[in-house]
Structures are given as C-alpha cells and as structure tokens.
Enzyme design. Structure first.
Site, PDB file in Angstrom:
ATOM      1  N   ASN A  80     -57.904 -12.988  33.375  1.00  0.00           N
ATOM      2  CA  ASN A  80     -58.805 -13.082  32.230  1.00  0.00           C
ATOM      3  C   ASN A  80     -60.047 -12.205  32.364  1.00  0.00           C
ATOM      4  OD1 ASN A  80     -57.700 -16.236  32.738  1.00  0.00           O
ATOM      5  ND2 ASN A  80     -57.219 -15.275  30.788  1.00  0.00           N
ATOM      6  N   ILE A  88     -64.681 -10.121  30.039  1.00  0.00           N
ATOM      7  CA  ILE A  88     -64.199 -11.473  30.293  1.00  0.00           C
ATOM      8  C   ILE A  88     -63.609 -12.061  29.018  1.00  0.00           C
ATOM      9  CG2 ILE A  88     -64.874 -13.798  31.039  1.00  0.00           C
ATOM     10  CD1 ILE A  88     -67.366 -12.409  32.356  1.00  0.00           C
ATOM     11  N   CYS A  89     -62.416 -12.639  29.134  1.00  0.00           N
ATOM     12  CA  CYS A  89     -61.782 -13.328  28.019  1.00  0.00           C
ATOM     13  C   CYS A  89     -62.093 -14.822  28.169  1.00  0.00           C
ATOM     14  CB  CYS A  89     -60.274 -13.083  28.031  1.00  0.00           C
ATOM     15  SG  CYS A  89     -59.411 -13.851  26.655  1.00  0.00           S
ATOM     16  N   LEU A  90     -63.103 -15.276  27.431  1.00  0.00           N
ATOM     17  CA  LEU A  90     -63.541 -16.668  27.510  1.00  0.00           C
ATOM     18  C   LEU A  90     -64.025 -17.089  26.129  1.00  0.00           C
ATOM     19  CD1 LEU A  90     -64.097 -19.116  29.404  1.00  0.00           C
ATOM     20  CD2 LEU A  90     -66.372 -18.138  29.793  1.00  0.00           C
TER      21      LEU A  90
END
EC number: 2.3.2.23
Length: 196
Positions: A80, A88-90
């Site tokens: 991620n 960042i994949c959040l």
C-alpha cells in the site's frame, strides 16, 4: 495559512509529543506550519519492526477540512506504499477524511497500515503480487528494505550479496535492490531487466 489552522497544528504537534506511544514524532520543517516531518516506528511482529520511517506531511490551506498530503520519505516495501514515490494508499488520506481526525491519528493509521497490508487495494502492484504469491519472500524483502533504509535490525546476507553482484556490474545500489526485489531476488531476471 489561517491562524486557526496554525493553532490547531501546534496543538496536534503537542499531542503527538506528549503521547505515550513513544513511537511517533512530528516536527516543523523550516518553521512552516504547512510542512511537517513525521516519524513512526515499525510495528512489532512485522517485517518493519525496529525500523524508523520518516514521512513528509504537507498541510493544505483548508486543513482540517481537507486531509494532509502524506508520503514516506524512507523507502519501504509494502503493497500500500509506492516503492518509487512513497505515496500511501490509505482511505483517511482521501475520501474518508474527517475534520475531527488529527495528525496523531494519521501517524497511528499509517503505522497500523504497516502491520496489516491490503494487497487487494494496492498502491504498488509489484509488491502486492509478491505479497499474494510468496508471502515469506515478501516478508524477507520487507525486512531487507527495513534494514537498509530504516535501520532495522534484520540483515538478510543473501540479499546483500545479490545487490553486491549487481553493484560490481556498475548498477546503482538502489536500482539493483529494486530490480532484485521486483524479480524475486533472481539475479538473472533482474540483470536482464536492468540491461534491456
């Protein structure tokens, strides 16, 4: 930056400094309330344990109504997180942001993300594929990156030797590590990718 946002960021920095976690840090860059440097410790019982990871945090003028832009400065091998840009994949950094969230929450959420990858919603497809297809190799690769880039405790001698092999061919160290990580530490595959 609006005075209200600056006051809130000051309060949030104090909240992080006073926090009992001992694993989070937050500081201003060049005394600008819009540029912060964050630091998180790698969570226990993960390949990131023992590492210290630096984060670039950009606060928008519209904070806290819009999320900060956060990326890893420290290179990290995680499904991620982009191994190239640190993006960042959040969800809370995008559409799930709420004005009630704080920078402490952001740091803790990123730390929690390190402990529980979401390979089916990746930021880095290569890392996610390795995680799904060969989790033990993914964990060794992540430990290696944590050792090299975040001063983590686990040295993976076999990987260091393979990086050294490519260094002796004139390949840049980071490019050698990326190619080897991408090709599951197969020197021949990595070499072909670099020199093709």
């Amino acid at each position: 930056m609006a005075n209200i946002a600056a006051k809130r960021i000051k309060r949030e920095i104090i909240e992080v400094v006073k926090g009992e976690e001992g694993v989070l840090k937050l500081e201003l860059v060049n005394n600008a309330w819009t540029d912060l440097l964050g630091e998180i410790a790698g969570p226990p019982d993960t390949p990131y344990e023992g590492g210290l990871f630096k984060l670039e945090i950009k606060i928008p003028e519209t904070y806290p109504f819009n999320p900060p832009k956060v990326r890893f400065i420290t290179k990290v091998w995680h499904p991620n997180v982009s191994s190239v840009t640190g993006a960042i994949c959040l969800d809370i950094l995008k559409d799930q942001w709420a004005a009630a969230l704080t920078l402490r929450t952001v740091l803790l959420s990123i730390q929690a993300l390190l402990a529980s990858a979401e390979p089916n919603d990746p930021q880095d497809a290569v890392v996610a594929r390795q995680y799904i297809e060969n989790e033990p190799l993914f964990e060794l690769t992540a430990r290696h990156w944590t050792n090299v880039y975040a001063n983590g405790p686990t040295v993976v001698w076999e990987f260091n030797q393979k990086v050294q092999t490519l260094l002796e061919m004139g390949v840049d160290e980071h490019n050698a590590r990326v190619a080897l990580s991408t090709y599951n530490w197969d020197v021949e595959g990595a070499t072909e990718q670099i020199f093709s």
